[in-house]
Design an enzyme around this catalytic site. Structure first.
Site, PDB file in Angstrom:
ATOM      1  N   LYS A  37       0.490  -4.613 -86.874  1.00 27.96           N
ATOM      2  CA  LYS A  37       1.573  -4.706 -87.875  1.00 27.96           C
ATOM      3  C   LYS A  37       2.948  -4.391 -87.294  1.00 27.96           C
ATOM      4  CE  LYS A  37       1.025  -0.060 -89.748  1.00 27.96           C
ATOM      5  NZ  LYS A  37      -0.059   0.714 -90.364  1.00 27.96           N
ATOM      6  N   ARG A 132      -2.785   9.214 -99.544  1.00 27.79           N
ATOM      7  CA  ARG A 132      -2.248   7.854 -99.608  1.00 27.79           C
ATOM      8  C   ARG A 132      -3.366   7.048-100.250  1.00 27.79           C
ATOM      9  NH1 ARG A 132       0.055   4.409 -94.497  1.00 27.79           N
ATOM     10  NH2 ARG A 132      -2.081   3.622 -94.531  1.00 27.79           N
TER      11      ARG A 132
HETATM   12  C1  LIG Z   1      -0.760   1.429 -89.648  1.00 29.76           C
HETATM   13  C2  LIG Z   1      -2.178   1.720 -89.915  1.00 29.76           C
HETATM   14  C3  LIG Z   1      -3.032   2.033 -88.858  1.00 29.76           C
HETATM   15  C4  LIG Z   1      -2.554   2.166 -87.435  1.00 29.76           C
HETATM   16  O1  LIG Z   1      -1.842   3.350 -87.308  1.00 29.76           O
HETATM   17  P1  LIG Z   1      -1.240   3.815 -85.877  1.00 29.76           P
HETATM   18  O2  LIG Z   1      -0.706   5.162 -86.151  1.00 29.76           O
HETATM   19  O3  LIG Z   1      -0.198   2.819 -85.543  1.00 29.76           O
HETATM   20  O4  LIG Z   1      -2.368   3.806 -84.935  1.00 29.76           O
HETATM   21  C5  LIG Z   1      -4.362   2.260 -89.147  1.00 29.76           C
HETATM   22  N1  LIG Z   1      -4.827   2.173 -90.402  1.00 29.76           N
HETATM   23  C6  LIG Z   1      -4.046   1.874 -91.454  1.00 29.76           C
HETATM   24  C7  LIG Z   1      -4.647   1.795 -92.813  1.00 29.76           C
HETATM   25  C8  LIG Z   1      -2.687   1.637 -91.245  1.00 29.76           C
HETATM   26  O5  LIG Z   1      -1.905   1.333 -92.288  1.00 29.76           O
END
Ligand SMILES: *Cc1c(COP(=O)(O)O)cnc(C)c1O
Length: 358
Positions: A37, A132
């Site tokens: 992302k 969350r």
């Molecule tokens: C963004 C996200 C991740 C990845 O997180 P990082 O800290 O970039 O490794 C994993 N799971 C979810 C649900 C996320 O939104």
């Protein structure tokens, strides 16, 4: 001349980071979902992650997954944010799996999957304290029961997400709860869960500590691969590159100016405090980059220079005795916030660099 501002992405370093984490976690029985992302669905970065051995790709935006599909990135694609009801059809068309917490959305996924003659995988996210997304553990049995009954829906597993909203650290206790829930779901419903996804880059310290990792067999990693840091204390991970991605901006003014503003001082463009101390004259340099391009507070400037402030389109630095002539460039390190905004800004060019043949 190269366009500025620009992000320079060293794909060899990203490959190294991803490969190293994939190997370290493999020894703990954990597969990696590479999270794209922060790259705006870059097909080049996705291809590097896949070559480094990630098991699947995850993204929170269906638009990014669609972009990677269009570029024919050959991977299992997981939507790692709950689908919007208004996007369910696109999710079924382009994502293999989505993360879910609401039965109304899973019902709609089932309806659209039937219409499209597809099967859609569902991972149920569980609330374990970070507040969350997530189903409260007491509500799991009901939701799983109905999910299992829905046509064209395949219940693939469970997951949780910590650290992102409240900073709750993944640890032996909350990870053991996830493992216990996995075992009790399997007993109650006489099934085997494919995926027990323990979390994100904040889980690395726990996963690599040598402690029992229980039933967790997947982690979703973005920031640690791209920036080489764990995310609980933002420490560099040993053996990883922290400079795989840098931001470059161009000087548009360089003058000796007073350090303290003159006149009646009110608010700044972004409500930040103006400088108040008088340090005499300084060498002040302005770069053509600002809030519209990145998060200026997430930038680290070169040694011997200091960021003094930023507005929409100007970044102001004190550059010491260095002569930063107009037209020259400066390179910055970024944190996650600065990276995400630079990646998604249409004003910032993305330059992918690949030296070694992977
Ligand atoms: C963004 C996200 C991740 C990845 O997180 P990082 O800290 O970039 O490794 C994993 N799971 C979810 C649900 C996320 O939104």
């Amino acid at each position: 001349m190269m366009p500025a501002p620009r992000l320079e992405v060293d794909l060899d370093k990203i490959y190294h980071n991803a490969r190293t984490l994939v190997e370290r976690l493999a020894s703990r029985g954990i597969l990696v979902t590479g999270v794209t992302k922060a790259t705006l669905g870059s097909a080049e970065i996705a291809a590097v992650l896949l070559r480094a051995g990630v098991n699947a790709l995850g993204d929170s935006r269906i638009e990014n997954i669609e972009a990677m599909r269009l570029a024919q990135v050959p991977a299992v694609m997981k939507l790692i944010r709950s689908p919007m009801l208004s996007q369910v059809k696109r999710v079924v068309m382009h994502a293999d799996v989505s993360f879910n917490t609401e039965i109304a959305i899973i019902r709609k996924l089932s309806l659209e999957a039937q219409k499209l003659h597809r099967t859609h995988g569902v991972i149920l996210m569980i609330e374990l304290g970070d507040l969350r997304e997530g189903i409260m553990p007491n509500d799991l049995v009901n939701i799983i029961g109905e999910t299992l009954s829905l046509p064209n829906i395949e219940f693939k597993g469970i997951g949780t997400n910590l650290a992102c909203r409240s900073g709750v650290s993944p640890d032996a206790r909350n990870m053991a709860v996830l493992s216990q829930l996995a075992a009790s779901i399997e007993r109650t419903f006489s099934l085997t869960l494919d995926i027990v996804s323990g979390g994100n880059s904040a889980n690395l310290q726990w996963a690599l500590s040598g402690e029992d990792t229980g039933r967790i067999n997947d982690l979703r990693l973005g920031e640690s691969i791209l920036l080489g840091r764990e995310t609980v204390h933002r420490q560099a991970i040993e053996g990883l590159h922290t400079d795989a991605i840098t931001l470059i901006a161009e000087v548009i003014e360089s003058k000796v100016k007073p350090s303290k503003p003159t006149g009646n001082i009110a608010q700044t463009a972004f409500g930040e405090a103006p400088p108040v101390t008088d340090r005499g004259s300084i060498m002040q340099t302005i770069l053509a980059i600002g809030q519209q391009d990145t998060d200026p507070r997430g930038l680290k400037s070169p040694v011997g220079t200091e960021i003094l402030g930023a507005s929409s389109d100007h970044l102001i630095l004190e550059t010491g005795s260095d002569d930063r002539s107009v037209g020259s460039e400066m390179t910055f390190q970024l944190n996650y916030s600065a990276l995400v905004r630079a990646m998604t800004s249409p004003f910032v060019t993305k330059k992918m660099k690949l030296q070694r043949t992977l």
